[in-house]
Structure formats: structure tokens, C-alpha cells
Design a protein around this motif. Structure first.
Motif, PDB file in Angstrom:
ATOM      1  N   LYS A  50      57.134  17.316  61.938  1.00  0.00           N
ATOM      2  CA  LYS A  50      58.302  16.463  61.730  1.00  0.00           C
ATOM      3  C   LYS A  50      58.789  15.828  63.025  1.00  0.00           C
ATOM      4  O   LYS A  50      59.636  14.927  62.993  1.00  0.00           O
ATOM      5  CB  LYS A  50      59.433  17.283  61.087  1.00  0.00           C
ATOM      6  CG  LYS A  50      59.053  17.906  59.748  1.00  0.00           C
ATOM      7  CD  LYS A  50      60.177  18.785  59.212  1.00  0.00           C
ATOM      8  CE  LYS A  50      59.769  19.476  57.916  1.00  0.00           C
ATOM      9  NZ  LYS A  50      60.848  20.366  57.402  1.00  0.00           N
ATOM     10  N   VAL A  51      58.274  16.329  64.156  1.00  0.00           N
ATOM     11  CA  VAL A  51      58.657  15.779  65.453  1.00  0.00           C
ATOM     12  C   VAL A  51      57.735  14.595  65.738  1.00  0.00           C
ATOM     13  O   VAL A  51      56.522  14.761  65.856  1.00  0.00           O
ATOM     14  CB  VAL A  51      58.535  16.838  66.564  1.00  0.00           C
ATOM     15  CG1 VAL A  51      58.945  16.243  67.909  1.00  0.00           C
ATOM     16  CG2 VAL A  51      59.385  18.061  66.244  1.00  0.00           C
ATOM     17  N   LYS A  52      58.317  13.417  65.849  1.00  0.00           N
ATOM     18  CA  LYS A  52      57.517  12.204  66.029  1.00  0.00           C
ATOM     19  C   LYS A  52      57.476  11.785  67.497  1.00  0.00           C
ATOM     20  O   LYS A  52      58.469  11.937  68.195  1.00  0.00           O
ATOM     21  CB  LYS A  52      58.079  11.077  65.171  1.00  0.00           C
ATOM     22  CG  LYS A  52      58.229  11.451  63.697  1.00  0.00           C
ATOM     23  CD  LYS A  52      56.891  11.857  63.062  1.00  0.00           C
ATOM     24  CE  LYS A  52      57.058  12.207  61.591  1.00  0.00           C
ATOM     25  NZ  LYS A  52      55.801  12.667  60.954  1.00  0.00           N
ATOM     26  N   PRO A  53      56.336  11.249  67.955  1.00  0.00           N
ATOM     27  CA  PRO A  53      55.085  11.115  67.206  1.00  0.00           C
ATOM     28  C   PRO A  53      54.325  12.436  67.150  1.00  0.00           C
ATOM     29  O   PRO A  53      54.362  13.218  68.101  1.00  0.00           O
ATOM     30  CB  PRO A  53      54.317  10.073  68.017  1.00  0.00           C
ATOM     31  CG  PRO A  53      54.775  10.290  69.426  1.00  0.00           C
ATOM     32  CD  PRO A  53      56.226  10.669  69.307  1.00  0.00           C
ATOM     33  N   THR A  77      47.814  16.293  70.921  1.00  0.00           N
ATOM     34  CA  THR A  77      48.197  17.383  71.836  1.00  0.00           C
ATOM     35  C   THR A  77      49.271  18.270  71.210  1.00  0.00           C
ATOM     36  O   THR A  77      49.268  19.491  71.435  1.00  0.00           O
ATOM     37  CB  THR A  77      48.698  16.824  73.177  1.00  0.00           C
ATOM     38  OG1 THR A  77      49.767  15.890  72.939  1.00  0.00           O
ATOM     39  CG2 THR A  77      47.579  16.138  73.935  1.00  0.00           C
ATOM     40  N   ARG A  78      50.182  17.687  70.420  1.00  0.00           N
ATOM     41  CA  ARG A  78      51.176  18.511  69.746  1.00  0.00           C
ATOM     42  C   ARG A  78      50.488  19.422  68.730  1.00  0.00           C
ATOM     43  O   ARG A  78      50.833  20.601  68.600  1.00  0.00           O
ATOM     44  CB  ARG A  78      52.223  17.629  69.055  1.00  0.00           C
ATOM     45  CG  ARG A  78      53.470  18.404  68.642  1.00  0.00           C
ATOM     46  CD  ARG A  78      54.469  17.514  67.925  1.00  0.00           C
ATOM     47  NE  ARG A  78      54.864  16.364  68.702  1.00  0.00           N
ATOM     48  CZ  ARG A  78      55.753  16.391  69.678  1.00  0.00           C
ATOM     49  NH1 ARG A  78      56.329  17.532  70.018  1.00  0.00           N
ATOM     50  NH2 ARG A  78      56.059  15.285  70.326  1.00  0.00           N
ATOM     51  N   LEU A  85      47.348  20.383  68.891  1.00  0.00           N
ATOM     52  CA  LEU A  85      46.512  21.306  69.649  1.00  0.00           C
ATOM     53  C   LEU A  85      47.291  22.520  70.124  1.00  0.00           C
ATOM     54  O   LEU A  85      46.869  23.678  69.905  1.00  0.00           O
ATOM     55  CB  LEU A  85      45.902  20.576  70.855  1.00  0.00           C
ATOM     56  CG  LEU A  85      45.074  21.418  71.831  1.00  0.00           C
ATOM     57  CD1 LEU A  85      43.820  21.947  71.157  1.00  0.00           C
ATOM     58  CD2 LEU A  85      44.721  20.596  73.061  1.00  0.00           C
ATOM     59  N   PHE A  86      48.464  22.279  70.759  1.00  0.00           N
ATOM     60  CA  PHE A  86      49.199  23.378  71.382  1.00  0.00           C
ATOM     61  C   PHE A  86      50.186  24.070  70.436  1.00  0.00           C
ATOM     62  O   PHE A  86      50.805  25.064  70.809  1.00  0.00           O
ATOM     63  CB  PHE A  86      49.929  22.879  72.629  1.00  0.00           C
ATOM     64  CG  PHE A  86      48.987  22.416  73.714  1.00  0.00           C
ATOM     65  CD1 PHE A  86      48.031  23.280  74.221  1.00  0.00           C
ATOM     66  CD2 PHE A  86      49.046  21.120  74.196  1.00  0.00           C
ATOM     67  CE1 PHE A  86      47.150  22.866  75.203  1.00  0.00           C
ATOM     68  CE2 PHE A  86      48.167  20.694  75.184  1.00  0.00           C
ATOM     69  CZ  PHE A  86      47.207  21.571  75.693  1.00  0.00           C
ATOM     70  N   ALA A  87      50.274  23.562  69.214  1.00  0.00           N
ATOM     71  CA  ALA A  87      51.088  24.251  68.206  1.00  0.00           C
ATOM     72  C   ALA A  87      50.230  25.118  67.290  1.00  0.00           C
ATOM     73  O   ALA A  87      50.670  26.182  66.850  1.00  0.00           O
ATOM     74  CB  ALA A  87      51.880  23.253  67.378  1.00  0.00           C
ATOM     75  N   TYR A  88      48.965  24.669  67.039  1.00  0.00           N
ATOM     76  CA  TYR A  88      48.142  25.336  66.036  1.00  0.00           C
ATOM     77  C   TYR A  88      46.840  25.914  66.593  1.00  0.00           C
ATOM     78  O   TYR A  88      46.564  27.104  66.411  1.00  0.00           O
ATOM     79  CB  TYR A  88      47.827  24.367  64.891  1.00  0.00           C
ATOM     80  CG  TYR A  88      49.045  23.835  64.194  1.00  0.00           C
ATOM     81  CD1 TYR A  88      49.678  24.571  63.198  1.00  0.00           C
ATOM     82  CD2 TYR A  88      49.585  22.601  64.540  1.00  0.00           C
ATOM     83  CE1 TYR A  88      50.811  24.080  62.556  1.00  0.00           C
ATOM     84  CE2 TYR A  88      50.722  22.109  63.895  1.00  0.00           C
ATOM     85  CZ  TYR A  88      51.326  22.860  62.913  1.00  0.00           C
ATOM     86  OH  TYR A  88      52.449  22.385  62.287  1.00  0.00           O
TER      87      TYR A  88
END
Length: 247
Positions: A171-174, A178-179, A181-184
Motif C-alpha cells: 500500500k506504500v507507493k510506489p 526493492t521494497r 525485495l527487502f520486505a519479503y
């Protein structure tokens, strides 16, 4: 529960900027949801002090202002806001001060009303008391708000916080690779989010401690008050301190 003043990854310059940025952007999204119930109290505070210009201190990526500013300007068309942070966000659409403002040094603050969202717990007790003494001496309008809570329930609850990171990250755009990658795939953000959340709760001041802090600052013209508002929708309790003019 004893107050623990340990470090947070989000405050450390040695932490790669990409991790700090993703952490702060995630928090920005969440605080926009958490602080909404404060709007009526904040509106009353702005009206009471006749605030036309306000500086938000330790703003990070903007705190709740992206969400609440339109509502405030609707009620107060002349209201202007400027943010301040040691590392201003380059992506924010809001205006940041060019000069550095030290949260611990009120003499570095602009000469107008100030707000502090989700940063008061970063101060040691002596620093917090000194800050309040300074603003009370100058009779400066101030509004401080926190959503953290020093309790076993909140600290233990942070062990499940990676789930919130996984739910909110898209939900955090964009929503970049990389988001993702480092979240999941390499879950660095969930881990530092969990640690920083635990420490933020442990650093927080209790209702009783804030009541003790404001007790010396009650006069016929100016006083400091505490508040406690429950955000039932998001399951957090909002606490803080605000100035009040005595008529």
C-alpha cells in the motif's frame, strides 16, 4: 515496566539509506491512519492559540500531515505548515526548512507554534523536562502526540509486527522491486521494524510520567495539559501534551 532507552535502527546514520527510507515511508503510511482521531483536538488547539504558521519538529517523511493538513486548511484557510528534520524527505510534497532544527535545542526552533509527532519518546527524561520548561517559559504553543505505549501488551505485540509490514508494504507507493525485495525475499525491513517498534514502546512515557512533567507548568496565562484518546479502529491509544491558554 521500566523505561529502556536503547537505540533504534531508523536513527542510525550507519544504516543504509535505502533501509531507513523504506522504514520511514512505511511508518508515514501508518501514522496517517493512527492520528486521525486527534484532528478535533488539534483543530481546537490551532483555534485557541490563533495559529497561522506552524513548524513540525522531527518530521521524518511528514508524519500525519499528508492526511490531516487538507482538513485543517479547510477550517483555517490561512494556515501554513513547514516541516523540519535532520534528514528531510526528498519525496514529500510538503515544505521542509532549509536550516537544521535540533529537537533538544528550542533556541534553534523558528519563532512560531510547534508540533512533535512520534518523536517525544526519543528524548531522555531530563531532555523532555527541559524542553517543556523552555516552551512554558516562552508561553509557546506546542502540541505533542505519540501512539506508542510502554506496556507488556504492546511490546509482546511487536513480535507479530512483521505481519503488518507484509500487509502494508504493497500500500506504500510506489511499490518498487526493492521494497518487495527487502520486505519479503530478504526480510530486513520487517526485522528492523520489529526491533524499532519494541524500543519505541519501551522508550515511551506513561500517562503518570507525563502528568508529572506538566504539573509544574500551570499558571494563570498558560498551562500544559495531557490527553489520552483511543483509536478504536486501529487499536492504538494516542497520548500527548498540549499547551492551553487560560482565559
Amino acid at each position: 515496566m521500566r523505561r529502556v532507552f536503547a537505540f533504534e535502527f531508523g536513527d542510525q546514520k550507519w544504516v543504509p539509506k535505502i533501509f531507513r527510507r523504506q522504514l520511514h515511508e512505511l511508518l508515514q503510511f501508518q501514522v496517517g491512519l493512527f492520528y486521525q482521531p486527534l484532528l478535533p483536538l488539534l483543530q481546537d488547539w490551532i483555534k485557541e492559540h490563533k495559529v497561522d504558521q506552524l513548524t513540525d519538529l522531527a518530521s521524518g517523511t511528514g508524519g500525519p500531515w499528508q492526511n490531516i493538513l487538507p482538513s485543517i486548511q479547510k477550517e483555517h484557510p490561512n494556515f501554513t505548515l513547514q516541516l523540519s528534520d535532520l534528514n528531510p524527505s526528498k519525496k514529500s510534497t510538503l515544505t521542509y526548512l532549509k536550516s537544521s532544527v535540533n529537537l533538544n535545542d528550542p533556541t534553534s526552533w523558528p519563532e512560531d507554534a510547534v508540533t512533535i509527532f512520534t518523536a517525544f519518546h526519543h528524548l531522555k527524561k531530563g531532555q523532555a523536562q527541559a524542553l517543556l520548561a523552555n516552551v512554558a517559559e516562552e508561553k509557546r504553543p506546542i502540541f505533542i502526540a505519540e501512539f506508542t505505549e510502554r506496556s507488556f501488551k504492546r511490546v509482546l505485540g511487536m513480535l507479530l509486527s512483521p505481519i503488518a509490514v507484509w500487509i502494508h508494504s504493497p500500500k506504500v507507493k510506489p511499490f518498487t522491486f526493492t521494497r518487495f525485495l527487502f520486505a519479503y525475499l530478504i526480510p530486513i525491513i520487517p526485522l528492523i521494524y520489529m526491533w524499532d517498534g519494541i524500543i519505541s514502546h519501551l522508550r515511551s512515557f506513561t500517562d503518570e510520567e507525563m502528568e508529572q512533567m506538566v504539573a509544574p507548568f500551570q499558571s494563570e496565562e498558560y498551562s500544559l495539559k495531557t490527553f489520552c484518546i483511543v483509536n478504536k479502529e486501529n487499536g492504538v491509544t494516542l497520548r500527548g501534551i498540549y499547551s492551553q491558554c487560560i482565559q
